[in-house]
Design a protein around this motif. Sequence first.
Motif, short mmCIF file in Angstrom:
data_model
loop_
_atom_site.label_atom_id
_atom_site.label_comp_id
_atom_site.label_asym_id
_atom_site.label_seq_id
_atom_site.Cartn_x
_atom_site.Cartn_y
_atom_site.Cartn_z
N GLU A 61 -1.21 -3.23 0.79
CA GLU A 61 -2.23 -2.16 0.82
C GLU A 61 -2.44 -1.63 2.22
O GLU A 61 -2.49 -0.41 2.45
CB GLU A 61 -3.52 -2.72 0.25
N TYR A 62 -2.56 -2.54 3.19
CA TYR A 62 -2.78 -2.13 4.58
C TYR A 62 -1.59 -1.35 5.11
O TYR A 62 -1.74 -0.35 5.83
CB TYR A 62 -3.05 -3.36 5.46
N LYS B 174 -1.59 2.27 3.78
CA LYS B 174 -2.61 3.08 4.47
C LYS B 174 -2.17 3.39 5.89
O LYS B 174 -2.34 4.52 6.38
CB LYS B 174 -3.94 2.34 4.48
N VAL C 213 -7.56 1.02 -2.91
CA VAL C 213 -7.90 0.03 -1.90
C VAL C 213 -8.87 -0.99 -2.48
O VAL C 213 -9.66 -0.68 -3.39
CB VAL C 213 -8.51 0.69 -0.64
N THR C 214 -8.78 -2.19 -1.95
CA THR C 214 -9.64 -3.28 -2.43
C THR C 214 -11.00 -3.19 -1.75
O THR C 214 -11.09 -3.12 -0.53
CB THR C 214 -9.00 -4.63 -2.12
N LYS C 215 -12.05 -3.20 -2.54
CA LYS C 215 -13.42 -3.20 -2.04
C LYS C 215 -14.11 -4.49 -2.49
O LYS C 215 -13.95 -4.92 -3.63
CB LYS C 215 -14.19 -1.99 -2.56
N GLU D 212 -9.23 5.85 -2.66
CA GLU D 212 -9.70 6.29 -1.34
C GLU D 212 -8.78 7.35 -0.77
O GLU D 212 -7.55 7.23 -0.85
CB GLU D 212 -9.77 5.11 -0.38
N VAL E 79 -7.03 8.77 2.25
CA VAL E 79 -6.66 8.11 3.50
C VAL E 79 -6.52 9.10 4.66
O VAL E 79 -6.90 8.79 5.79
CB VAL E 79 -5.33 7.34 3.32
#
Length: 631
Positions: free
Chosen positions: A189-190, A193, A211-213, A236, A238
């Motif tokens: 994920e990172y 982004k 994205v993980t919240k 999200e 980006v």
Amino acid sequence: MKETKEFKTETKKLLDMMINSIYTHKEIYLRELISNASDAIDKRHYMSLTDSNIASDDYKILVEADKDLRTITITDNGVGMTKEELENNLGTIAKSGSKEFMDAVAKENTPDVDIIGQFGVGFYSAFMVAKKVTVLTKSVKDNSSHLFSSEGLDSYSIEDGDMDTYGSVITLYLRDNTEDDNYDEYLDEYNIKNLIKKYSDYVRYPIQTWVTKYDPKDENEKDDDSKEPKTHLELETVNSMLPIWKKNKSEVTDEELNNFYKSKFMDYQDPIAHININVEGALTYNALLFIPKKPFYDMYSDRNERGLQLYTKGVFILEKCKELIPEYLRFVKGLVDSADLPLNISREMLQEDRAIKKIAVNVEKKILGELSRMLKNDREKYLEFFKDYGINLKFGLYEDYGAKKEQLKDLIILDSYNEEKKITFAEYKENMKEGQKVIYYACGHDKDAVSKLPQMDLVKSKGYDVLILSDDVDEFMIQVLKEYDSVEFKSINQGDLDLIDEEESKKIDELKETKKDILENIKNALPGVKDVILSKRLVDAPCCLSAENGLSFEMERVLKSQNHGDVKAERILEINPNHPIFAKIEQTYSENKETGDKYAKLLYAQALIMEGILPDNPQEISKDLCELLLK
């Protein structure tokens, strides 16, 4: 019905070259596919101007990763592709639908349309990370959907698809991991982004990803630390979309620019200046430049390459394009964004540099213009700038045989004997005394060292100012300039200063003839000296060294420090005919030539030391000094 076809362009060998040789970094694949998606939306928007039935008020690009299936999907709601376009654009390597679209638009008298990709191989960058790629697409042109599939070998297949909305869904099935390559990292994920921010932050349409919240703890669970925190996925956006350099200057505050600089270039201090360039015409581009408050720690390191960041239509291309900035301005940070750059098919290198050269010339001009305004309107800030970066401007003036001396000469400021702060050449000339014919200069570590030079006495007695050259490059710079505004530069320890009156000069010339023998004796005692003369530049000091016009003592020191061999300036020992030491040496020679030679060597050693030069034979000088003191 599924159809399998061979690629139209010559075989697997060419495809392998496209996948493995054109692009420098595998991560580029995401930039290319997002750029293609942006182009597809541009085309749909353009076509909707004349067909409202295909218009959309929610254009966007979605990037998704599935770690279980090891797939990455890029979805857009753009124009889509017909079966024929799939065959032409994806079935033919290096065939560009964007290029054809732009050519068609150009034939019509319609407004310009920005299209990022025009080279036709961006799609195939996907095979750097994927072993299989599918494209599910529905075209606005025929309202039909199709599925393209290929493993990047010799063939591809096309069959009917099942898609409700216009656009394209590109799915990448990642390659298997190897010892050298971990393809799973592209599912992170990172990482996704980060790549979007790095390469596509300024694409004009929203680029979204999941994205993980972390959910806030329930009130009943606040004291229970044993449970894993609850999470949920959230869509999200980006990218920033609108670059700060494309906003109207009136809409951007200094604080926003400073914050952008500090974030973009990893500095904790505000820049000392920023320059916003917006050019439209035959060559259209934006540039946003910054002068750091202090030099970056690695500015002069071999590892630190100069260059500005390069974008095209907001898409990041190069981290450091050295062609955009000259070497002497390497301290400038910033970026250039242009739609007119002649990038090659991978968008990572420049095919030819005509456009880049034009941009570089204007960027350099703008930077020098800003420095000139700073010098004129904010002297204290310019003094601060010059303390850290002045030597760069001096090297810029000196390099290439002074090719840039006209642009740079008025930006140089130097210490001087008469003034408390650094002055320009123009200010020196403006303050010249009546009757002064040249601009005097002297080399030394600082003002105090120069003021103690015996050659300064006569110049000071006239009230003339003297520029102090304290950097290694300074005298080389002066030699390149030769003059400023038709006034020549003159070293205080080279050649005739022409500062004594005619009667005194004539008297010394006559004395040279009567003292010819003693001067010859001194010269014979000093094999390292080209000549010994009676000085016309000394007042109180008994002697000094001067050099013939050409290589000076300062140049000798600098060249030696750079290992340019045993270079030496031609040394001339000048003796003050009015000083008692001259009469003493003359008397000593008449009584004992050997002792006279020792006095001559001591006098020469004194002159060397005053110039900051260590005598070649310090032990012999010390021995002679002790012997003479005991007499």
